[in-house]
Design a protein around this motif. Structure first.
Motif, mmCIF file in Angstrom:
data_model
loop_
_atom_site.group_PDB
_atom_site.id
_atom_site.type_symbol
_atom_site.label_atom_id
_atom_site.label_comp_id
_atom_site.label_asym_id
_atom_site.label_seq_id
_atom_site.Cartn_x
_atom_site.Cartn_y
_atom_site.Cartn_z
ATOM 1 N N HIS A 191 79.943 -3.495 55.874
ATOM 2 C CA HIS A 191 78.794 -2.728 55.378
ATOM 3 C C HIS A 191 77.696 -3.990 55.363
ATOM 4 O O HIS A 191 78.178 -5.114 55.440
ATOM 5 C CB HIS A 191 78.891 -2.306 53.890
ATOM 6 C CG HIS A 191 79.585 -1.081 53.764
ATOM 7 N ND1 HIS A 191 79.085 0.101 53.490
ATOM 8 C CD2 HIS A 191 81.129 -1.022 53.343
ATOM 9 C CE1 HIS A 191 80.180 0.882 53.235
ATOM 10 N NE2 HIS A 191 81.257 0.202 53.187
ATOM 11 N N HIS A 192 76.444 -3.427 55.697
ATOM 12 C CA HIS A 192 75.307 -4.464 55.893
ATOM 13 C C HIS A 192 74.338 -4.188 54.981
ATOM 14 O O HIS A 192 74.501 -3.000 54.250
ATOM 15 C CB HIS A 192 74.795 -4.390 57.190
ATOM 16 C CG HIS A 192 75.941 -4.630 58.471
ATOM 17 N ND1 HIS A 192 75.984 -5.742 58.809
ATOM 18 C CD2 HIS A 192 76.622 -3.813 58.918
ATOM 19 C CE1 HIS A 192 76.720 -5.723 59.984
ATOM 20 N NE2 HIS A 192 77.139 -4.544 60.028
ATOM 21 N N ARG A 193 73.549 -5.342 54.745
ATOM 22 C CA ARG A 193 72.353 -5.066 53.777
ATOM 23 C C ARG A 193 71.121 -5.707 54.345
ATOM 24 O O ARG A 193 71.013 -6.541 55.371
ATOM 25 C CB ARG A 193 72.757 -5.425 52.326
ATOM 26 C CG ARG A 193 72.995 -7.005 52.215
ATOM 27 C CD ARG A 193 73.455 -7.430 50.852
ATOM 28 N NE ARG A 193 73.299 -8.673 50.845
ATOM 29 C CZ ARG A 193 73.666 -9.516 49.503
ATOM 30 N NH1 ARG A 193 73.719 -8.739 48.617
ATOM 31 N NH2 ARG A 193 73.482 -10.778 49.473
ATOM 32 N N ARG A 194 70.024 -5.304 53.645
ATOM 33 C CA ARG A 194 68.735 -6.234 54.004
ATOM 34 C C ARG A 194 68.018 -6.185 52.677
ATOM 35 O O ARG A 194 67.947 -5.127 51.762
ATOM 36 C CB ARG A 194 67.967 -5.504 55.087
ATOM 37 C CG ARG A 194 67.668 -3.975 54.705
ATOM 38 C CD ARG A 194 66.604 -3.433 55.938
ATOM 39 N NE ARG A 194 66.301 -1.773 55.488
ATOM 40 C CZ ARG A 194 65.488 -1.602 54.941
ATOM 41 N NH1 ARG A 194 64.707 -2.573 54.194
ATOM 42 N NH2 ARG A 194 65.335 -0.188 54.693
ATOM 43 N N ARG A 195 66.876 -6.960 52.626
ATOM 44 C CA ARG A 195 66.099 -6.731 51.385
ATOM 45 C C ARG A 195 65.101 -5.498 51.456
ATOM 46 O O ARG A 195 64.672 -5.300 52.574
ATOM 47 C CB ARG A 195 65.169 -8.260 51.317
ATOM 48 C CG ARG A 195 65.960 -9.360 51.124
ATOM 49 C CD ARG A 195 65.305 -10.597 50.928
ATOM 50 N NE ARG A 195 64.082 -10.496 50.113
ATOM 51 C CZ ARG A 195 63.086 -11.329 49.767
ATOM 52 N NH1 ARG A 195 63.271 -12.478 50.313
ATOM 53 N NH2 ARG A 195 62.385 -11.431 48.922
#
Length: 373
Positions: A191-195
């Motif tokens: 899984h990836h995330r960003r602000r």
């Protein structure tokens, strides 16, 4: 088609040329706002009193391919006829009552010949969009007031502290680990995330002094659209004092909202103390958080009753707190204007965007400037 010289009230040469460009767009040509402006400049350069010059100026700026030429030629003849355009004079054009040619309906029958001709007319609303709101009569003001509902302001965005899921970017360790646990330790999706983003606050400071009285009604209508459409908007009026009118403009009906604001504001059409008003905003609201990271929009012509030094100092303080300052001057988009008023000269070093604000078209451009801030 007849052309009759007439006194000032009716459309002027710029409106006539803009109407022609809008008619080409209605006829299917790819005419953008940039091409309209280029056309006006080109027509003024070659001389608007010469029909041939206007023809070639329009053909060079308003057509995209040779396939546009037949439609352009026919509409030019319909629009201007065989008459030259009166240079510097207002004219009343009796335009033919035509409409846009219908699209292909799928039926095999041909029309009676009218469907093959280019049929278009200038939109009264399009002309009204470019009129200076200070020059409108009562009927035009009522029509313009209804057009404010079509404005679509949007919030400028800022980076949030919280993260959201994304298809790429930094790896989201906790989410990836939970995925592994659900799969009993077997390899799974990473899984990836960003602000994330959140809307910035918008602060509108509207000059309602005597020099701005002709624009105050329209500017408050614009502020009402922002308050009703965009989250985190605060509105203040500036004259001899600062007045917070956000709550009054929260009324759903725009006329009732303006009436409520009128009851709250005590200094309509009075003097101008921009430095004191901006200083009061900073001391009471701005430093406590309202101006921090906000997009501040100042609506004023820059006339200052006090010395410009105070205004310059308060603008410096405001620039240090806010994310961006947009100054809207109703005279900015008019021919021959130069920012020579002492207030404008003092404020300019601290302004990020200096834009026009005298018509619905310039209000639409302002909305884009704020959304991109």
């Amino acid at each position: 088609m007849t052309v009759e010289l007439q006194p000032p009230p009716e459309p002027d040469v710029d409106e006539l040329l803009l109407g022609f460009a809008r008619a080409l767009r209605a006829a299917g040509l790819h005419v953008t706002a940039d091409r309209e402006r280029t056309f006006l400049v080109a027509a003024a350069t070659v001389g608007m009193g010469e029909r041939t010059g206007v023809y070639w100026a329009g053909r060079a700026t308003l057509t995209s391919t040779p396939a546009d030429f037949p439609a352009y030629d026919e509409l030019f003849e319909r629009w201007f006829g065989g008459e030259s355009i009166p240079k510097g004079q207002r004219v009343d054009i009796q335009r033919p009552p035509v409409s846009q040619a219908p699209l292909d309906s799928g039926e095999g029958e041909a029309g009676d010949g009218d469907t093959d001709s280019v049929q278009a007319r200038a939109s009264a609303q399009e002309v009204l969009r470019h009129r200076d709101v200070a020059t409108l009569n009562a009927a035009d003001r009522a029509a313009a007031a209804r057009m404010f509902a079509g404005l679509d302001p949007r919030s400028p965005l800022r980076r949030a502290r919280r993260h959201v899921r994304a298809r790429s970017g930094a790896i989201d360790g906790p989410a990836t680990l939970r995925e592994q646990l659900r799969r009993m330790g077997e390899p799974g999706r990473v899984h990836h995330r960003r602000r994330g983003t959140r809307p910035r606050r918008i602060v509108l400071l509207i000059d309602v002094s005597g020099s701005m009285s002709a624009y105050a009604d329209s500017l408050l209508r614009l502020a009402h659209v922002f308050v009703r459409t965009v989250p985190h908007v605060e509105v203040f009026t500036m004259g001899t004092r600062l007045t917070h009118v956000t709550r009054a403009l929260a009324e759903r009906d725009p006329d009732r909202a303006l009436a409520a604001a009128g009851r709250v504001v005590p200094d309509w059409s009075g003097g101008t103390r921009l430095g004191d008003s901006i200083g009061a905003f900073l001391d009471r609201w701005g430093r406590r958080g309202m101006a921090r990271g906000s997009v501040v929009v100042v609506f004023s012509d820059g006339w200052e009753r006090e010395g410009p030094e105070m205004l310059g100092e308060q603008m410096r303080r405001l620039a240090a707190l806010s994310h961006r300052i947009v100054w809207v001057n109703p005279h900015r988009g008019k021919a021959g204007y130069a920012p020579v008023q002492q207030g404008i000269v003092a404020a300019l070093p601290h302004i990020d965007d200096f834009v026009a604000g005298h018509s619905l078209a310039t209000f639409e451009e302002l909305i884009e400037v704020v959304a991109r801030a």
